[in-house]
Design a protein around this motif. Sequence first.
Motif, short mmCIF file in Angstrom:
data_model
loop_
_atom_site.label_atom_id
_atom_site.label_comp_id
_atom_site.label_asym_id
_atom_site.label_seq_id
_atom_site.Cartn_x
_atom_site.Cartn_y
_atom_site.Cartn_z
N UNK A 233 2.97 -90.70 -53.10
CA UNK A 233 3.28 -90.99 -54.50
C UNK A 233 2.51 -92.22 -54.97
N UNK A 234 2.36 -93.21 -54.07
CA UNK A 234 1.60 -94.41 -54.44
C UNK A 234 0.14 -94.04 -54.71
N UNK A 237 -0.03 -92.43 -58.00
CA UNK A 237 0.11 -93.45 -59.04
C UNK A 237 -1.22 -94.17 -59.27
N UNK A 238 -1.98 -94.44 -58.19
CA UNK A 238 -3.25 -95.15 -58.32
C UNK A 238 -4.37 -94.22 -58.80
N UNK A 253 4.61 -91.06 -63.30
CA UNK A 253 4.86 -92.49 -63.52
C UNK A 253 3.64 -93.17 -64.14
N UNK A 257 3.12 -94.95 -68.13
CA UNK A 257 3.01 -96.40 -68.28
C UNK A 257 2.68 -96.82 -69.70
N UNK B 146 5.69 -99.62 -56.93
CA UNK B 146 4.95 -99.40 -58.18
C UNK B 146 5.90 -98.99 -59.30
N UNK B 283 -0.67 -102.43 -54.95
CA UNK B 283 0.17 -101.77 -55.97
C UNK B 283 0.64 -102.76 -57.03
#
Lengths: 298, 340
Positions: A233-234, A237-238, A253, A257, B146, B283
Motif C-alpha cells: 500500500x505504501x 501511495x508513492x 489515498x 490527497x 502515510x 513516507x
Amino acid sequence: MEKVEAQKTEEQFENPIKEFWDMFCQNKGAVIGLGIIVFFVLVALLAPLIAPYSPSELQANALRFPPAFLKGGDSRFFFGTDDVGRDLLSRLIYGARISMGVGFMVVFLSASVGTVLGLFAGYLGGKVDWFIMRFVDILMAFPSILLAIVVVSVMGPGLMNAVIAVAVVACPTFIRIVRASAMAERKKQYVMASKTFGASPMRIMFSEILPNCMAPLIVQISLGFSDGILNAAALGFLGLGAQAPTPEWGIMLADARAFISSDPWLVTLPGLCILLVVLGFNLFGDGLRDTLDPRLKK
Amino acid sequence: MLAFTLKRLGDLIPTLVGVSLLSFFVIRLVPGDPVMLLLGERGADPKVYREMKKELGLDRPVINQYGSFVLSTLKGDLGRSIISKRKVTEEFFGRFPATLELGLCALIFATLIGIPLGILAALKRNSFFDYFLMGGSLIGYSMPIFWWGLILIIIFSVGLGLTPVSGRIDVVYEIKTLTGFYLIDTLLDSELISDEGFAPFRSAINHLILPAIAMGTIPLAVLARMTRSSMLEVLGEDYIRTARAKGLPYKKVILVHALRNALIPIITVLGLMFGSIITGAILTETIFSWPGIGKWLVASINARDYPVIQGGVLFIATMVVVINLSVDFIYALVNPKMRQ
C-alpha cells in the motif's frame, strides 16, 4: 473395567486441534484479529455480489458526494463518491480483493523462498550457511521501503512488480526464522535416526525437519501478511505500486490527497481499511505465537 | 572480544561488497537502454547519445565500470545528478540534516512517551490500563504512517488550524545554514534573532510537530511493547526481591535496580531503528513536503535520476550496516554473553 481405562486415555489425549482452538479462543485479541481477517476475506471473495456498483463505473452528476450518513449525502452511495464520481464503497470492496491478493502472493513467494534457503542454511551449515547469511545481511542493509523502491525502479512500477519487491523485502525474516529452528532441530535424535536409516539430506530437511519448524513459520506467515499489505500500500501511495484506475487502497489515498481539506472522508476510509486489515493480521499473529509457543506464557 | 570483533569485521566486507554491487546494478538492470530512457526523443541525435553514454561511463566493459565505481566511491565521489548536475554527495549532505533533525525529534518523542508508558503497563500488569495500552500500541504498530500523517493534517492543520501543512519553516524566513538543524540555526543566527525574535524558531517547531509525531508513532509502539516485556522479565528476577526484602523504597527499586537492567535490550532496539527511521522518512517527507533524503529519493526515482538513486541507496545501506555493527559492539561490551 477395560472400557473405563479406554475412556480415560481418550480424555488425557484430547484432540490436539481442539486443544489448540480452546487455547486460541482464550486470547480475545486473537479472536478479534481472526474476525477481522475472515470479514475482509469474505468481502474480497464476494466483491462482485455485494458491491453496489462496478469500481470503475462513473456516476453522472455525482462528484465527491459525502457519505450517506453525513449532511448532503445520497442514500445511493453509502460512503459517498470520489472526484470522478465512482462509488467509494464499491472501490473499497474491490480494494479488499487487491490487498488480500497482494498479501497472499507476497507471503507465498517470500515464505517458499525463505523456507528453502533457511532450511539449507540451517541444516547444511558451513559455506552454504555463510553465503545465504551474507545474502540476508545485504538485503537487511536496505530499509524495507527503500529496498522495495530499488526493486521497483529496476522493474518499473506496477502491481505485480510491487508484489515481487515486497516479497524480496520479506524474505530475510523467513530465512532467519527457519534457519534458527532448523539449527536447533538438526542435532536432535530423530534426525540422527533418520540419517542412520540412510535418508537423503533433502528428505531429512523437508519431511523430518520442516514439520518441526512449523510453529514459528506459521506465526511469521500471519505477520508477513500484515507487513506485505502495508508495504504494498505504501508503494501504491508513492505511485510505485499498482497504477490508477486500479481500486487499490494506497492509490485511493494518494489520489484523495488533493481533496484533504474539502472531502476528508476520501482520505479517511481507504486508510482505515488498511489499518484494520494490518491490525487483524498482527492481532492474529500475536495470538498464534502465544498459543503455539507456550514458553512465552508466564 | 578480539575474536568477536574480527569475525564481525570479516563479515562486514562481503556485505559491503554486496551492497555496492546491488546499488551499482540498479542503473544497469533497467530494461532497455538507460541512456535512451533518459534522453527520450532527443536521443535521436547520435552525438548527444554518445556523450551521455560516456558521461555515465556506460561505454566501457561492466567490470571496468564496477572497478571505477568502487574506486571513486572510496574517494568520496558518487557522480553527479542528471537533473541538477550537482554532485550526489553534495545533494545528500545538503538534505541529510533535515532528515536527521526530523528523525531525532521523532525518536525523542517515541522514547519520552513510549518508555514511561511501557514501565507503567508492566507495573500495572493485567489491569485495564495495561490492556488499553497494549491494544493502543498494537494499533500504533499497525499504522500505515502515510495515512496517519494525512489524518494528523486533517485534524490539526485543516480542522483546528494549529500547524502548517508542509515544509520546514515559513518561507518568509531566510535561514543561514550553520548546523543544518533549523531548531538550532534559528537560535544561533544573531541577525535573524534581532530582526524577528523567536518567531522563526517557533515556526520551525510548528512545522516539525506533525511529521515528528507521524514518524515517531511506530517506534513509540515498539518501544512501549519492548519496555513492558523487558520490565516484566527483570521484575521477576531474584535481585529485585532481594532489594525489596532489604527494605529499599519501591520507587528506588523500580527506577534504579529494575529500569537500568531493563533498558539494555531497549537501547539496542533504539540503535537498530535507524533503518525503519529511513523508511519512515521516505513516507513522512513525501506527505509533509519535508526537504530531506526520503523526498529526494522518491523524486529521483520518478525522474529516473540513476546516479542519485545509486549513490543515495549506497549511502543509506552503508550507514545501516555500520550503525548495526556499532550497536552489536556496544551490546557485546555491555553483555559478555553476546560475544560467543
